[in-house]
Design an enzyme around this catalytic site. Structure first.
Site, PDB file in Angstrom:
ATOM      1  N   HIS A  47      -1.053  11.216  -1.964  1.00  0.00           N
ATOM      2  CA  HIS A  47      -2.358  10.732  -1.525  1.00  0.00           C
ATOM      3  C   HIS A  47      -3.343  11.872  -1.313  1.00  0.00           C
ATOM      4  CE1 HIS A  47      -5.413   9.451   1.393  1.00  0.00           C
ATOM      5  NE2 HIS A  47      -5.302   8.267   0.821  1.00  0.00           N
ATOM      6  N   HIS A  61       0.825  -1.210   0.000  1.00  0.00           N
ATOM      7  CA  HIS A  61       0.000   0.000   0.000  1.00  0.00           C
ATOM      8  C   HIS A  61       0.863   1.267   0.000  1.00  0.00           C
ATOM      9  CE1 HIS A  61      -3.202   2.514   2.302  1.00  0.00           C
ATOM     10  NE2 HIS A  61      -3.573   2.432   1.038  1.00  0.00           N
ATOM     11  N   ASP A 119      -0.752   6.346  -5.252  1.00  0.00           N
ATOM     12  CA  ASP A 119      -1.820   7.318  -5.525  1.00  0.00           C
ATOM     13  C   ASP A 119      -1.284   8.383  -6.473  1.00  0.00           C
ATOM     14  OD1 ASP A 119      -3.734   6.336  -3.411  1.00  0.00           O
ATOM     15  OD2 ASP A 119      -2.001   6.823  -2.158  1.00  0.00           O
TER      16      ASP A 119
END
Ligand code: G3P
Ligand code: MG
Length: 274
Positions: free
Chosen positions: A55, A13, A42
């Site tokens: 992000h 992640h 992201d």
């Protein structure tokens, strides 16, 4: 969309962004050194439409500056410090462009799940710019590998909570696989994913149950779950037949064991001895 599924079960992640600053090359290098070969990041666009990793909408949490990141040109963003907030040893770690991250991933035989995370109001432009770049860098990497007779790199997969981003990505680079992210259940969301031409859904872990996974599989959709950091939960989800897990716990889980094909299932690493 039919697709021979080439993606690893385990995905780090925010580019393995817990022990190193999220969404930076330092994080990807850290994860890669631990054996991780698939990374979620992201991506948004600068004021001059350069895709980069971040992000949040604003610079406040993960850089030393303030205000909306997407209002700045890339010439400014690339000089900001995106590491000092995390730990002083990461001071001056830059915000990476998505192109730099794609190059890293292709050079290291890894795979990217690019979450299209637009600045509010920039859904279409972000989906378009990210998809165009991802396809262009993937093609360039294929060209580089061809004379070496190396295997073709795996296509990046594009994911988003925003249907408008996925529609723009589909129009720009229809060959790239797409996934719909879900953090709140809404009517007909599985059919929406099919209608968007997605090959997968990425579902927030607290929403999942076994019938949901059956429903997704009945529609031909692969199932990834985020963010799973506990071994017990990972084991339950693997038993339900999910196709992948996105985790922050890159020191805990062994990414080289894929429970879809390995009967030993979810493997947890031994803690390092001091
Ligand atoms: O792509 C899965 C996950 O990254 C979505 O949540 O807020 O961490 O981007 P977030
Ligand atoms: Mg994300």
């Amino acid at each position: 969309m039919t697709l021979n599924w080439p993606y690893p079960f385990w995905i780090a992640h925010r580019g393995a962004g817990r022990q190193a600053p999220e969404n930076t090359l330092a994080a990807l290098r850290h994860g890669h050194a631990l054996g991780w070969r698939a990374f979620e990041v992201d991506a948004k666009i600068s004021a001059d439409r350069v895709p980069f990793l971040m992000h949040d909408t604003t610079l406040d949490r993960t850089t030393t500056e303030h205000g909306r990141a997407g209002d700045r040109p890339w010439s400014e963003l690339q000089n900001l410090d995106a590491g000092a907030w995390h730990q002083s040893e990461h001071a001056f770690e830059p915000i990476p462009s998505l192109a730099q991250v794609l190059n890293f991933v292709f050079a290291h035989q890894a795979v990217l799940n690019i979450e299209i995370k637009p600045t509010p109001g920039e859904d279409h432009a972000t989906g378009e710019a990210v998809a165009a770049l991802a396809l262009q860098r993937w093609k360039a990497s294929c060209e580089r590998n061809r004379p070496l007779q190396a295997p073709l790199p795996t296509m990046p997969i594009l994911s988003s909570f925003q249907p408008l981003c996925l529609r723009a990505a589909q129009a720009t680079a229809p060959a790239l696989p797409r996934a719909l992210l879900i953090n709140q259940l809404r009517a007909h969301w599985m059919d929406e994913a099919v209608e968007l031409g997605c090959c997968a859904c990425v579902v927030q872990h607290e929403l999942v149950d076994a019938p949901m996974i059956e429903g997704l599989k009945a529609r031909g959709l692969k199932v990834w779950i985020y963010t799973v950091n506990e071994p017990e939960e990972a084991r339950r989800l693997a038993a339900w037949g999910v196709d992948g897990l996105i985790t922050d716990a890159v020191h805990l889980f062994d990414p080289e064991v894929n429970p879809r094909v390995d009967p030993s299932g979810i493997r947890v690493r031994e803690p390092a001895r001091s």
